[in-house]
Design a protein around this motif. Sequence first.
Motif, PDB file in Angstrom:
ATOM      1  N   PRO A  24      43.933  45.061  42.720  1.00  0.00           N
ATOM      2  CA  PRO A  24      42.805  45.965  42.470  1.00  0.00           C
ATOM      3  C   PRO A  24      42.392  46.816  43.658  1.00  0.00           C
ATOM      4  CG  PRO A  24      42.091  43.667  42.505  1.00  0.00           C
ATOM      5  CD  PRO A  24      43.581  43.646  42.482  1.00  0.00           C
ATOM      6  N   TRP A  25      42.474  46.276  44.859  1.00  0.00           N
ATOM      7  CA  TRP A  25      42.048  47.068  46.015  1.00  0.00           C
ATOM      8  C   TRP A  25      42.941  48.285  46.252  1.00  0.00           C
ATOM      9  CZ3 TRP A  25      43.553  41.944  46.246  1.00  0.00           C
ATOM     10  CH2 TRP A  25      44.819  41.689  46.754  1.00  0.00           C
ATOM     11  N   GLY A 121      29.751  48.251  46.931  1.00  0.00           N
ATOM     12  CA  GLY A 121      30.534  49.301  47.558  1.00  0.00           C
ATOM     13  C   GLY A 121      32.003  48.934  47.640  1.00  0.00           C
ATOM     14  N   ASP A 122      32.870  49.908  47.342  1.00  0.00           N
ATOM     15  CA  ASP A 122      34.326  49.719  47.431  1.00  0.00           C
ATOM     16  C   ASP A 122      34.748  48.450  46.692  1.00  0.00           C
ATOM     17  OD1 ASP A 122      35.073  51.994  49.341  1.00  0.00           O
ATOM     18  OD2 ASP A 122      33.453  50.981  50.409  1.00  0.00           O
ATOM     19  N   SER A 123      34.276  48.337  45.466  1.00  0.00           N
ATOM     20  CA  SER A 123      34.462  47.113  44.689  1.00  0.00           C
ATOM     21  C   SER A 123      34.799  47.442  43.238  1.00  0.00           C
ATOM     22  CB  SER A 123      33.178  46.265  44.721  1.00  0.00           C
ATOM     23  OG  SER A 123      32.854  45.868  46.043  1.00  0.00           O
ATOM     24  N   ILE A 124      35.361  46.441  42.543  1.00  0.00           N
ATOM     25  CA  ILE A 124      35.627  46.552  41.117  1.00  0.00           C
ATOM     26  C   ILE A 124      35.060  45.308  40.447  1.00  0.00           C
ATOM     27  CG2 ILE A 124      37.384  46.747  39.320  1.00  0.00           C
ATOM     28  CD1 ILE A 124      39.198  48.125  41.372  1.00  0.00           C
ATOM     29  N   GLY A 163      35.323  45.874  49.361  1.00  0.00           N
ATOM     30  CA  GLY A 163      34.236  44.977  49.003  1.00  0.00           C
ATOM     31  C   GLY A 163      34.745  43.762  48.265  1.00  0.00           C
ATOM     32  N   ALA A 164      34.320  43.603  47.022  1.00  0.00           N
ATOM     33  CA  ALA A 164      34.701  42.434  46.229  1.00  0.00           C
ATOM     34  C   ALA A 164      35.421  42.857  44.953  1.00  0.00           C
ATOM     35  CB  ALA A 164      33.472  41.609  45.877  1.00  0.00           C
ATOM     36  N   ASN A 175      20.861  36.610  45.780  1.00  0.00           N
ATOM     37  CA  ASN A 175      20.913  36.670  47.246  1.00  0.00           C
ATOM     38  C   ASN A 175      22.217  36.136  47.847  1.00  0.00           C
ATOM     39  OD1 ASN A 175      18.394  37.918  47.690  1.00  0.00           O
ATOM     40  ND2 ASN A 175      17.358  35.974  47.368  1.00  0.00           N
ATOM     41  N   SER A 176      23.279  36.201  47.085  1.00  0.00           N
ATOM     42  CA  SER A 176      24.589  35.836  47.622  1.00  0.00           C
ATOM     43  C   SER A 176      25.233  37.046  48.296  1.00  0.00           C
ATOM     44  CB  SER A 176      25.504  35.333  46.502  1.00  0.00           C
ATOM     45  OG  SER A 176      25.033  34.115  45.979  1.00  0.00           O
ATOM     46  N   VAL A 177      26.108  36.779  49.264  1.00  0.00           N
ATOM     47  CA  VAL A 177      26.856  37.821  49.948  1.00  0.00           C
ATOM     48  C   VAL A 177      28.341  37.580  49.709  1.00  0.00           C
ATOM     49  CG1 VAL A 177      27.437  38.868  52.157  1.00  0.00           C
ATOM     50  CG2 VAL A 177      25.098  38.114  51.728  1.00  0.00           C
ATOM     51  N   LEU A 178      29.000  38.564  49.131  1.00  0.00           N
ATOM     52  CA  LEU A 178      30.440  38.519  48.956  1.00  0.00           C
ATOM     53  C   LEU A 178      31.056  39.271  50.127  1.00  0.00           C
ATOM     54  CD1 LEU A 178      30.649  39.310  45.115  1.00  0.00           C
ATOM     55  CD2 LEU A 178      30.131  37.142  46.265  1.00  0.00           C
ATOM     56  N   ASN A 179      31.696  38.546  51.029  1.00  0.00           N
ATOM     57  CA  ASN A 179      32.242  39.138  52.243  1.00  0.00           C
ATOM     58  C   ASN A 179      33.395  40.089  51.942  1.00  0.00           C
ATOM     59  OD1 ASN A 179      31.014  37.939  54.874  1.00  0.00           O
ATOM     60  ND2 ASN A 179      31.120  36.218  53.453  1.00  0.00           N
ATOM     61  N   PRO A 180      33.729  40.973  52.884  1.00  0.00           N
ATOM     62  CA  PRO A 180      34.813  41.934  52.649  1.00  0.00           C
ATOM     63  C   PRO A 180      36.107  41.243  52.205  1.00  0.00           C
ATOM     64  CG  PRO A 180      33.624  42.532  54.632  1.00  0.00           C
ATOM     65  CD  PRO A 180      33.085  41.199  54.196  1.00  0.00           C
ATOM     66  N   GLY A 181      36.690  41.757  51.118  1.00  0.00           N
ATOM     67  CA  GLY A 181      37.943  41.211  50.622  1.00  0.00           C
ATOM     68  C   GLY A 181      37.812  39.980  49.760  1.00  0.00           C
TER      69      GLY A 181
END
Length: 216
Positions: A24-25, A121-124, A163-164, A175-181
């Motif tokens: 996907p990325w 951002g930059d996510s699907i 992104g994710a 309030n979760s954070v999905l880290n880059p990739g």
Amino acid sequence: MKISQLYDLNYTLAREYLKKFEYPWEALGGIKDFITEIGSSLDENYIAVSENVWVHKTAKVAPTAYLGAPCIVCENAEVRHCAFVRGSAVIGKGCVVGNSTELKNVILFDGVQVPHYNYVGDSILGHKSHLGAGAITSNVKSDKSNVVIKGERPLNTGLKKVGAMVGDFVEVGCNSVLNPGTVIGKNTQVYPLSRVRGVIPADSIYKGEGNIVAKK
């Protein structure tokens, strides 16, 4: 991690575009051009509200929302008060983009909900996936190096902004954070306040780092 494993392409306007890629990325770099190219061929139910911004007649867009070009808002989608769509965004059928949510270079499959204070951002995001209030996709590493997908073997995306990749029917807690990739498989649930990194299997529950269990 492959598109075929994460997403049902029957639930997105970007179906034919995404079919060109394995991961996907790989699709992130062409979202802007894809929207610009397809926009003029949309049916008569889409209205060009400004240059390269198309909104379906049944969609609801708050007067305080910002739609940056290029952008497509599909059937029955809702873009709420003070949403900030920076551009290069496909907002699928029945999606909810909530108050103060920011989108940039994204594909939201049909039925996605990002309803409260989210950054995507930059996510699907796959069909009927949902980000709880305050959950965000972090898309740039602190050292600005290329994003690496950390699965069974590391895959260097060659991109500084990823992104994710969130599969169909994923639930991400508040309030979760999905880290880059980050890649999250279909039907997976992420607990609130989680810090997620790497590849999370389908049909699982992410309770915390090192604490992932299969759904029963």
